[in-house]
Structures are given as C-alpha cells and as structure tokens.
Design a protein around this motif. Structure first.
Motif, PDB file in Angstrom:
ATOM      1  N   CYS A  38     -13.502  30.357  33.176  1.00 10.04           N
ATOM      2  CA  CYS A  38     -12.945  29.305  32.334  1.00 10.04           C
ATOM      3  C   CYS A  38     -11.569  29.726  31.825  1.00 10.04           C
ATOM      4  O   CYS A  38     -11.202  30.901  31.865  1.00 10.04           O
ATOM      5  N   ARG A  39     -10.824  28.763  31.359  1.00 10.48           N
ATOM      6  CA  ARG A  39      -9.482  29.019  30.843  1.00 10.48           C
ATOM      7  C   ARG A  39      -9.501  29.928  29.625  1.00 10.48           C
ATOM      8  O   ARG A  39      -8.585  30.723  29.425  1.00 10.48           O
ATOM      9  N   ALA A  71      -7.023  29.753  38.987  1.00  8.76           N
ATOM     10  CA  ALA A  71      -6.162  28.578  38.808  1.00  8.76           C
ATOM     11  C   ALA A  71      -5.991  27.785  40.098  1.00  8.76           C
ATOM     12  O   ALA A  71      -5.993  26.552  40.078  1.00  8.76           O
ATOM     13  N   GLU A  75     -10.068  25.874  39.898  1.00 10.23           N
ATOM     14  CA  GLU A  75      -9.818  24.623  39.177  1.00 10.23           C
ATOM     15  C   GLU A  75      -9.730  23.478  40.187  1.00 10.23           C
ATOM     16  O   GLU A  75      -9.413  23.692  41.356  1.00 10.23           O
ATOM     17  N   THR A  78      -8.769  21.631  44.077  1.00 12.69           N
ATOM     18  CA  THR A  78      -8.671  22.944  44.703  1.00 12.69           C
ATOM     19  C   THR A  78      -7.390  23.057  45.524  1.00 12.69           C
ATOM     20  O   THR A  78      -7.052  22.158  46.301  1.00 12.69           O
ATOM     21  N   ILE A  81      -1.904  22.724  41.951  1.00 11.13           N
ATOM     22  CA  ILE A  81      -1.687  22.904  40.515  1.00 11.13           C
ATOM     23  C   ILE A  81      -1.170  21.577  39.973  1.00 11.13           C
ATOM     24  O   ILE A  81      -0.036  21.182  40.253  1.00 11.13           O
ATOM     25  N   ASP A  82      -2.038  20.897  39.233  1.00 11.46           N
ATOM     26  CA  ASP A  82      -1.658  19.605  38.663  1.00 11.46           C
ATOM     27  C   ASP A  82      -0.950  19.814  37.327  1.00 11.46           C
ATOM     28  O   ASP A  82      -0.788  20.945  36.855  1.00 11.46           O
ATOM     29  N   ASP A  84      -1.841  19.190  34.265  1.00 14.43           N
ATOM     30  CA  ASP A  84      -2.668  19.784  33.213  1.00 14.43           C
ATOM     31  C   ASP A  84      -2.751  21.304  33.372  1.00 14.43           C
ATOM     32  O   ASP A  84      -2.577  22.052  32.406  1.00 14.43           O
ATOM     33  N   THR A  85      -3.011  21.765  34.569  1.00 17.32           N
ATOM     34  CA  THR A  85      -3.108  23.208  34.817  1.00 17.32           C
ATOM     35  C   THR A  85      -1.755  23.876  34.633  1.00 17.32           C
ATOM     36  O   THR A  85      -1.664  24.968  34.056  1.00 17.32           O
ATOM     37  N   TRP A  88      -1.132  24.188  30.895  1.00 18.49           N
ATOM     38  CA  TRP A  88      -1.948  25.270  30.334  1.00 18.49           C
ATOM     39  C   TRP A  88      -1.361  26.637  30.674  1.00 18.49           C
ATOM     40  O   TRP A  88      -1.188  27.479  29.795  1.00 18.49           O
ATOM     41  N   LEU A  89      -1.056  26.865  31.949  1.00 15.08           N
ATOM     42  CA  LEU A  89      -0.524  28.168  32.345  1.00 15.08           C
ATOM     43  C   LEU A  89       0.799  28.476  31.651  1.00 15.08           C
ATOM     44  O   LEU A  89       0.988  29.580  31.130  1.00 15.08           O
ATOM     45  N   ASN A 117       2.435  22.283  43.749  1.00 15.85           N
ATOM     46  CA  ASN A 117       2.603  22.712  42.360  1.00 15.85           C
ATOM     47  C   ASN A 117       3.282  21.625  41.553  1.00 15.85           C
ATOM     48  O   ASN A 117       4.187  20.958  42.042  1.00 15.85           O
TER      49      ASN A 117
END
Length: 149
Positions: A38-39, A71, A75, A78, A81-82, A84-85, A88-89, A117
């Motif tokens: 999890c994050r 990530a 997530e 698959t 990298i959207d 939201d991700t 967060w990163l 990405n």
C-alpha cells in the motif's frame, strides 16, 4: 493499513540511528517479503529514507526496486502512471523540500519502467535530477517544488 511490523522496524531503526545491510535483509525477508502492499508503507519508508541519510546503500537500492514494482506493476492501471499515482509520488517523494537522492532516483526509475506516465511525474523527475546532478541549488529546488505545488 500499515503493517505493524514495519512501524516497529522503522521506530527501532530511527532509535538506533543506523540502517545497515542486515536491517535491509530483515526488511526484505521478514517485514515485507511480498514487497510493498500500500501507499502508506511506501510513505513510511520514504520517511525512513529522509531520517537516515547515512543508511547502507542497499536500502536505497531495495527501496527503489520496491517502489517501482509497487507503483508501476502493483497499482492500477498496471504499467501506467496515472495522474493520481503521479501526484502521490511527487508529493510523497518531494515532501515540500524536494526529494532525497533516493527519492529522485525512484522518480526516474518509475518513469523509465512505466509504459505511460502522467506529465506531472515526468516534470518532477526532471526537476529532481537537475538539482541532484548539480544544475541548480537545493534552494532553487525548494522554490521550484513550491511553485509547482
């Protein structure tokens, strides 16, 4: 939900003031044998990375590989990298002051590994590594991160 063993591990490492190779092996074999789930676990380890600047380099290598795996491949969607991700990163790695050396490397490796990405993560990785490679000062990076936020 954060793994209680991970919380205990991080508390113990910070209290000891050292993070060595045996600690990395324990983290990999005992604490998170299945990798990050999890994050929140990743965020806790980003905090440990900040708290332990003299950690054994094996920790940085393990953290980079673990975050990329989580990530990019753990997530959804698959391999992609959207927004939201990416948000967060960038927020977690930047922590308002810019990423650590390991954090900057994580951003680059996630961008490299993912099939697609979000532009925000690409921009974050470029800024982070421009500073890391000496093209700007840390103070400029802080202003850059603040302006981008």
């Amino acid at each position: 939900m954060i793994n209680a063993s991970l919380q205990h591990f991080c508390n113990r490492i910070v209290a000891a003031g050292t993070l060595g190779l045996e600690d990395v092996r324990e983290l990999n074999r005992t604490i998170l044998p299945e990798g990050l789930t999890c994050r929140e676990e990743a965020d806790m380890l980003f905090g440990l990375d900040r708290a332990m600047p003299d950690a054994d380099e094996a920790f940085g290598e393990w953290l980079i590989a673990s975050v990329v795996d989580f990530a990019v491949w753990g997530e959804r969607p698959t391999g992609h990298i959207d927004a939201d991700t990416a948000q967060w990163l960038a927020a977690s790695l930047g922590c308002g002051r810019g990423p650590t050396v390991t954090g900057a490397r994580i951003a680059v490796e996630v961008v490299r590994e993912a099939e697609t990405n979000d532009p925000a993560l690409i921009a974050f990785a470029l800024r982070a590594n421009r500073v890391r490679n000496g093209a700007g000062s840390e103070g400029e990076a802080i202003l850059s991160y603040a302006a981008a936020a």
